[in-house]
Design an enzyme around this catalytic site. Structure first.
Site, short mmCIF file in Angstrom:
data_model
loop_
_atom_site.label_atom_id
_atom_site.label_comp_id
_atom_site.label_asym_id
_atom_site.label_seq_id
_atom_site.Cartn_x
_atom_site.Cartn_y
_atom_site.Cartn_z
N ARG A 55 0.83 -1.21 0.00
CA ARG A 55 0.00 0.00 0.00
C ARG A 55 0.86 1.26 0.00
O ARG A 55 0.38 2.36 -0.26
CB ARG A 55 -0.95 -0.06 1.21
CG ARG A 55 -2.13 0.84 1.09
CD ARG A 55 -3.40 0.38 1.82
NE ARG A 55 -3.26 -0.41 3.02
CZ ARG A 55 -2.81 0.03 4.19
NH1 ARG A 55 -2.42 1.28 4.32
NH2 ARG A 55 -2.76 -0.78 5.24
N TYR A 107 -13.93 18.44 -16.52
CA TYR A 107 -14.11 17.00 -16.47
C TYR A 107 -15.15 16.68 -15.39
O TYR A 107 -14.97 17.06 -14.22
CB TYR A 107 -12.79 16.29 -16.17
CG TYR A 107 -12.98 14.80 -16.13
CD1 TYR A 107 -13.09 14.07 -17.31
CD2 TYR A 107 -13.11 14.13 -14.93
CE1 TYR A 107 -13.32 12.71 -17.28
CE2 TYR A 107 -13.34 12.77 -14.89
CZ TYR A 107 -13.44 12.07 -16.07
OH TYR A 107 -13.69 10.71 -16.03
N ASP A 180 -4.97 20.26 -14.74
CA ASP A 180 -5.33 18.99 -15.37
C ASP A 180 -5.07 19.18 -16.86
O ASP A 180 -5.88 19.77 -17.58
CB ASP A 180 -6.79 18.66 -15.09
CG ASP A 180 -7.24 17.35 -15.76
OD1 ASP A 180 -6.48 16.83 -16.60
OD2 ASP A 180 -8.35 16.88 -15.44
N LYS A 205 -5.10 7.89 -19.95
CA LYS A 205 -5.27 8.45 -21.28
C LYS A 205 -3.95 8.37 -22.06
O LYS A 205 -3.48 7.29 -22.33
CB LYS A 205 -5.82 9.86 -21.16
CG LYS A 205 -6.99 9.99 -20.13
CD LYS A 205 -8.23 9.22 -20.52
CE LYS A 205 -9.27 9.13 -19.42
NZ LYS A 205 -9.72 10.38 -18.83
C1 LIG Z 1 -10.28 10.76 -17.60
C2 LIG Z 1 -10.07 12.10 -17.02
C3 LIG Z 1 -10.03 12.27 -15.64
C4 LIG Z 1 -10.28 11.14 -14.66
O1 LIG Z 1 -9.33 10.12 -14.78
P1 LIG Z 1 -9.63 8.54 -14.55
O2 LIG Z 1 -8.33 7.91 -14.85
O3 LIG Z 1 -10.73 8.17 -15.52
O4 LIG Z 1 -10.08 8.37 -13.15
C5 LIG Z 1 -9.78 13.55 -15.16
N1 LIG Z 1 -9.59 14.60 -16.00
C6 LIG Z 1 -9.63 14.46 -17.32
C7 LIG Z 1 -9.42 15.65 -18.19
C8 LIG Z 1 -9.87 13.21 -17.88
O5 LIG Z 1 -9.93 13.08 -19.21
#
Ligand SMILES: *Cc1c(COP(=O)(O)O)cnc(C)c1O
Length: 393
Positions: A55, A107, A180, A205
């Site tokens: 963990r 998001y 982000d 992503k």
């Molecule tokens: C997918 C995404 C998230 C969340 O991420 P997960 O890996 O799906 O939990 C946050 N911000 C953006 C811009 C995203 O595309």
């Protein structure tokens, strides 16, 4: 000629080689996967640092973190089991009553989480229109705001926020800026270089790139020392058990080796598609910061390497059903959520984000992959023609 002993391989080379990985014992150029949940103590009954229980991390996860820290120019990076668990750890680390400023539309998962913490009285929340620095400056409360959230490019309209200007506003109010930049991974935008305090990415992503792992990562220039926010975030990860598991970290390292190639191809495809469909009679708009006509283009150019990534949206003419039909009729694009993978995806964003999110009802989000650009263009053309034809029939 420069002294070859001083020559450092480029970031692209270092990432392709996962930091020139060589396993000490065997010479293997690919790491193994260390899945151990626990580690035996040594002959003095001391913990054999740095790992002692899963963990708290493993060497496989640490390797992936080291690659990302290199990409970000970060002092440290922490990997989580998903982007959402990474984002949640940041929100959770705020003291009760903290004021947070975030985009009105962003998001949806992160926005839902911010609203949930607000509803529980844990934080207070103000919003601004994505990319609008005047509104951001008006929304921060000097001495009270602790965190400014910026998403750039911003889901699902891809507005661009000037990271340097946003960080000046946040810092002027005594707040930290978290960015982000999932839509433009750190090989094309390094948010920390523009003043962000925390760089967040959903590694599900582009970093992973193959739609086979969910992961999230936070990176920082400064850790804030003992008892600081970074230690707090690491503690939340440890106590909640939201660390990225070893097998997923291994997949992530494998995926990142081709990050530069993938993003180059996806960006080239995206600009070709955006240019082809700009002004198309079946479309009302093409939203892509890579287009010179896009309002965010100049800022995007300044804070990327000149590649704009593969994320765009189109607003189709007709009805909401026409937009949904386009998703039903594509044969190369997958009608699926997510983004940043090698395969192209199309999504009716309003269906996915649900009620309560102000998303244009005829907006389709496209994640452009690394396929042949002509195949993607042809596919969208036929789907638009079919959807338009059936709608008007
Ligand atoms: C997918 C995404 C998230 C969340 O991420 P997960 O890996 O799906 O939990 C946050 N911000 C953006 C811009 C995203 O595309």
């Amino acid at each position: 000629m420069t002294d070859p002993s001083n020559r450092k391989p480029s970031l692209a080379t270092r990432v392709a080689q996962a930091l020139h990985f060589v396993e000490e014992e065997t010479g293997a150029v690919v790491p193994g996967i260390q899945p151990a949940a626990t580690y035996a103590r040594d002959e003095n009954y001391d913990i054999r640092k740095p790992y002692w229980y899963r963990r708290d991390g493993s060497q496989t996860t640490a390797h992936a973190e080291a690659v990302i820290a290199e990409l970000e120019g970060a002092k440290e990076s922490l990997l989580f089991a998903s982007g959402m668990s990474a984002a949640t750890a940041v929100i959770e680390s705020l003291p009760t009553g903290a004021h947070v400023v975030a985009p009105e539309v962003m998001y949806h998962g992160v926005k839902m989480q911010l609203h949930a913490y607000e509803a529980n009285g844990r934080i207070t929340l103000s919003s601004y229109t994505a990319g609008n620095l005047d509104e951001l400056a008006g929304a921060v409360q000097p001495g009270k705001t602790q965190l400014v959230w910026a998403e750039t490019p911003n889901n699902p309209n891809w507005e661009v926020t000037d990271i340097q200007a946003a960080s000046d506003i946040a810092h002027g109010a005594g707040a930290k800026l978290i960015t982000d930049c999932t839509g433009t991974p750190p090989n094309i935008t390094r948010a920390l270089d523009f003043g962000a305090d925390i760089s967040f990415h959903s590694a599900t992503k582009y970093l992973g790139g193959h739609s086979d792992v969910t992961a999230g990562v936070l990176s920082v220039r400064e850790t804030g020392g003992e008892g600081g926010f970074w230690e707090q975030i690491a503690l939340i990860r440890k106590l909640q058990g939201t660390v990225l598991q070893s097998f997923d970290a291994w997949l992530l390292v494998r995926g990142m080796r081709t990050l530069f190639l993938r993003v180059e191809k996806a960006s080239a495809n995206a600009i070709a598609i955006a240019k082809h469909f700009e002004g198309h009679p079946a479309l009302e708009a093409v939203l892509y910061p890579g287009l010179p006509s896009d309002p965010g283009h100049e800022v995007a150019k300044r804070q990327t390497t000149g590649l704009f990534g593969g994320m765009m949206s189109i607003i189709v003419k007709g009805s909401e059903q026409t937009a949904i039909d386009v998703c039903r009729f594509t044969e190369v694009f997958y009608p699926a959520t997510s983004l940043g993978g090698v395969e192209s995806l199309i999504e009716h964003r309003k269906t996915v984000s649900g009620e309560g999110f102000p998303v244009h009802p005829r907006l389709l989000r496209l994640s452009i992959g690394i396929e042949d650009a002509d195949d993607l263009i042809y596919d969208l053309e036929q789907a638009l023609a079919r959807a338009g034809g059936e709608g008007s029939a």
